[in-house]
Design a protein around this motif. Structure first.
Motif, PDB file in Angstrom:
ATOM      1  N   UNK A  63     -40.391 -23.237 -31.855  1.00 17.34           N
ATOM      2  CA  UNK A  63     -40.245 -21.787 -31.999  1.00 17.34           C
ATOM      3  C   UNK A  63     -39.098 -21.222 -31.174  1.00 17.34           C
ATOM      4  N   UNK A  64     -38.646 -21.951 -30.177  1.00 14.82           N
ATOM      5  CA  UNK A  64     -37.593 -21.444 -29.296  1.00 14.82           C
ATOM      6  C   UNK A  64     -36.326 -21.068 -30.069  1.00 14.82           C
ATOM      7  N   UNK A  65     -35.874 -21.861 -31.068  1.00 13.32           N
ATOM      8  CA  UNK A  65     -34.688 -21.445 -31.815  1.00 13.32           C
ATOM      9  C   UNK A  65     -34.847 -20.104 -32.526  1.00 13.32           C
ATOM     10  N   UNK A  66     -36.066 -19.750 -32.920  1.00  8.24           N
ATOM     11  CA  UNK A  66     -36.292 -18.433 -33.535  1.00  8.24           C
ATOM     12  C   UNK A  66     -36.055 -17.335 -32.504  1.00  8.24           C
ATOM     13  N   UNK A  67     -36.503 -17.575 -31.271  1.00  8.54           N
ATOM     14  CA  UNK A  67     -36.268 -16.591 -30.218  1.00  8.54           C
ATOM     15  C   UNK A  67     -34.773 -16.348 -30.021  1.00  8.54           C
ATOM     16  N   UNK A  68     -34.011 -17.437 -29.907  1.00  8.49           N
ATOM     17  CA  UNK A  68     -32.573 -17.279 -29.706  1.00  8.49           C
ATOM     18  C   UNK A  68     -31.924 -16.572 -30.901  1.00  8.49           C
ATOM     19  N   UNK A  69     -32.354 -16.904 -32.093  1.00  8.88           N
ATOM     20  CA  UNK A  69     -31.777 -16.265 -33.276  1.00  8.88           C
ATOM     21  C   UNK A  69     -32.047 -14.767 -33.266  1.00  8.88           C
ATOM     22  N   UNK A  70     -33.252 -14.381 -32.915  1.00 14.82           N
ATOM     23  CA  UNK A  70     -33.565 -12.953 -32.850  1.00 14.82           C
ATOM     24  C   UNK A  70     -32.720 -12.259 -31.785  1.00 14.82           C
ATOM     25  N   UNK A  71     -32.498 -12.924 -30.667  1.00 14.35           N
ATOM     26  CA  UNK A  71     -31.734 -12.303 -29.583  1.00 14.35           C
ATOM     27  C   UNK A  71     -30.253 -12.164 -29.915  1.00 14.35           C
ATOM     28  N   UNK A  72     -29.750 -12.971 -30.834  1.00 12.20           N
ATOM     29  CA  UNK A  72     -28.332 -12.853 -31.193  1.00 12.20           C
ATOM     30  C   UNK A  72     -28.072 -11.699 -32.150  1.00 12.20           C
ATOM     31  N   UNK A  73     -29.116 -11.116 -32.730  1.00 13.26           N
ATOM     32  CA  UNK A  73     -28.924 -10.139 -33.804  1.00 13.26           C
ATOM     33  C   UNK A  73     -28.195  -8.884 -33.342  1.00 13.26           C
ATOM     34  N   UNK A  74     -28.389  -8.457 -32.118  1.00 10.34           N
ATOM     35  CA  UNK A  74     -27.741  -7.247 -31.608  1.00 10.34           C
ATOM     36  C   UNK A  74     -27.909  -7.215 -30.094  1.00 10.34           C
ATOM     37  N   UNK A  75     -27.094  -6.424 -29.383  1.00 12.28           N
ATOM     38  CA  UNK A  75     -27.295  -6.278 -27.946  1.00 12.28           C
ATOM     39  C   UNK A  75     -28.680  -5.753 -27.592  1.00 12.28           C
ATOM     40  N   UNK A  76     -29.244  -4.871 -28.435  1.00 11.19           N
ATOM     41  CA  UNK A  76     -30.579  -4.360 -28.121  1.00 11.19           C
ATOM     42  C   UNK A  76     -31.639  -5.434 -28.297  1.00 11.19           C
ATOM     43  N   UNK A  77     -31.535  -6.246 -29.343  1.00 13.35           N
ATOM     44  CA  UNK A  77     -32.488  -7.338 -29.522  1.00 13.35           C
ATOM     45  C   UNK A  77     -32.356  -8.342 -28.372  1.00 13.35           C
ATOM     46  N   UNK A  78     -31.134  -8.579 -27.949  1.00 10.31           N
ATOM     47  CA  UNK A  78     -30.946  -9.450 -26.790  1.00 10.31           C
ATOM     48  C   UNK A  78     -31.651  -8.859 -25.570  1.00 10.31           C
TER      49      UNK A  78
END
Length: 476
Positions: A63-78
């Motif tokens: 599941x960790x790659x999903x976390x990183x993918x979500x965080x790359x979506x925008x500065x706010x998601x990061x």
């Protein structure tokens, strides 16, 4: 700098209001209010990616790659996923030395509509995964920076973002002064209910904003166990089951081979039995009237992705009497390296205790338990209803005026939460009636938003270069 987690949050016993106020004013010498504008990371600032990787080591690997993918979506998601990074940064900023119970992740989306046990709709803090005693300024700074980051995403001007932050921090400061003059019980009973929300909207929002609030409150009431039941279940071979949506929602039956699945299901059943002991006796009796019929692993949030989170479908009187519970893993708070360890040995209890301290009213099924043998470790969990009249803000739809009003509500709510556990008189005296602190946080929030953008860019570059694994949710 590390904090002493055992130091008292409340006033010195027997101290008069005047003495407590004097302590607050004296704290300005330790940390001048204007000094909160400063954010100058040291040359040896820990690498943000290293902090995120360290967090990921204890999480479900696939599941960790999903976390990183979500965080790359925008500065706010990061930003939503980087509470641990900001905790490291906040540890080097000035603080008054006055402690309170912290949310630990007080960004704007963690303030939302919730149901009280009396079935009233309230506006309150929702997420307490990182809760821990610490400097009250840390929560206010995380909230202020989140508003700047969201404002930049919406294309708001420098002036518009400054107005939003100042309004939010002013609301916190003036609310804390108001709470400082109230009786203890009146502080405890204080809450932001639907009537107050409507009054604020009538005073501060345009007709479009008032209509949006009305729709949001109506929608929140539909987000309950019955709605989750309709959305998340299906009949399979005559049996009621959770509807799979891999990789975000995977039934235990599809997660593991038979022997391992049975072992995990038995551990979750044991969790349910044990967690009931953390509930008051009346809630324990209510829980006993439900029986579990299916279980699944669910991916939630941004920063939480990869932690073990299970949803459990229970039925009461019959098949039309559902209850969905969520059991979520509780690990050590991201604040702990800097604010000190929790006094609770069970991290689930830490979360529940912080939530009960800070929220005006809580979920009737909120409790905790420890389970042995989960992925070879002893793990702590807290349990609550999956949905209970929850309504979340949509910052991307906000205009500057609406975000400013929302920020004011967040500021008032955070002040009330801090006033319940810390020395509200000392904090109010430290802040004072001027706008020195408000303007300082306006500057801090912009500076931290700059840092957040650089960290977000570093993550996206690391993903593009293959140094950090990222997988979109539909990827195999």
């Amino acid at each position: 700098m590390a904090q002493d987690a055992t130091s008292p949050l409340r006033a010195v016993p027997g101290a008069t209001p005047a003495e407590r106020a004097a302590l607050g004013r004296a704290a300005r010498r330790r940390a001048p209010r204007s000094g909160h504008a400063v954010f100058e990371p040291p040359a040896d600032r820990p690498d943000a990616l290293d902090i995120l990787r360290t967090q990921s080591e204890a999480r479900v690997p696939e599941l960790v790659p999903i976390r990183y993918a979500r965080m790359t979506e925008s500065p706010f998601r990061y930003y939503r996923g980087a509470a641990a990074v900001m905790a490291s940064d906040l540890a080097g900023t000035p603080d008054s030395g006055i402690r309170t119970q912290l949310c630990g992740d007080a960004h704007l989306l963690n303030f939302r509509l919730l149901a009280s046990p009396e079935r009233n709709l309230l506006f309150d803090i929702n997420d307490f995964d990182e809760t821990l005693p610490g400097p009250w300024e840390w929560d206010v700074k995380r909230l202020a920076a989140s508003l700047v980051i969201a404002g930049r995403a919406n294309g708001f001007s420098d002036r518009e973002r400054a107005d939003i932050v100042r309004a939010t921090v002013r609301s916190y400061r003036e609310s804390m002064i108001r709470f400082a003059g109230m009786r203890n019980l009146d502080v405890w009973y204080s809450r932001t209910d639907e009537d107050l929300l409507r009054a604020v909207a009538a005073e501060k929002l345009a007709p479009r904003g008032r209509r949006r609030l009305a729709r949001a409150t109506a929608k929140a009431r539909t987000r309950d166990s019955l709605q989750a039941f309709d959305k998340l279940t299906e009949m399979t071979e005559g049996q009621l089951r959770i509807a799979a949506d891999p990789p975000l929602l995977v039934r235990f039956a599809d997660l593991l081979p038979d022997p391992e699945r049975e072992a995990l299901q038995e551990r979750v059943r044991k969790l349910l039995r044990g967690y009931g002991r953390s509930l008051p006796s009346d809630r324990r009796a209510l829980l006993a009237d439900f029986r579990p019929v299916d279980m699944a692993r669910k991916v939630v949030g941004v920063g939480s992705v990869g932690t073990r989170c299970w949803i459990i479908l229970l039925l009461g009187r019959d098949g039309s009497d559902p209850l969905f519970l969520q059991a979520k893993e509780a690990d050590t708070s991201a604040l702990a390296p800097y604010a000190g360890p929790s006094v609770y040995r069970n991290q689930g209890e830490r979360v529940v205790a912080g939530q009960r301290m800070m929220q005006a009213a809580g979920d009737i099924f909120l409790g905790w338990e420890r389970v042995n043998g989960i992925d070879g470790r002893r793990r702590d969990f807290y349990v609550r209803q999956l949905r209970d009249w929850k309504g979340i803000a949509e910052p991307e739809l906000m205009v500057p005026r609406g975000m400013g009003t929302f920020g004011e509500l967040c500021g008032t709510t955070l002040a009330r939460a801090h006033a319940r556990s810390g020395d509200r008189i000392a904090i109010a005296a430290y802040l004072g009636h001027g706008n020195v602190f408000d303007r300082a946080l306006e500057t801090f929030a912009e500076r931290y938003a700059d840092r957040n953008e650089r960290d977000h860019r570093a993550l996206t570059e690391a993903v593009a270069a293959g140094r950090v694994p990222a997988a979109q949710e539909g990827d195999g």
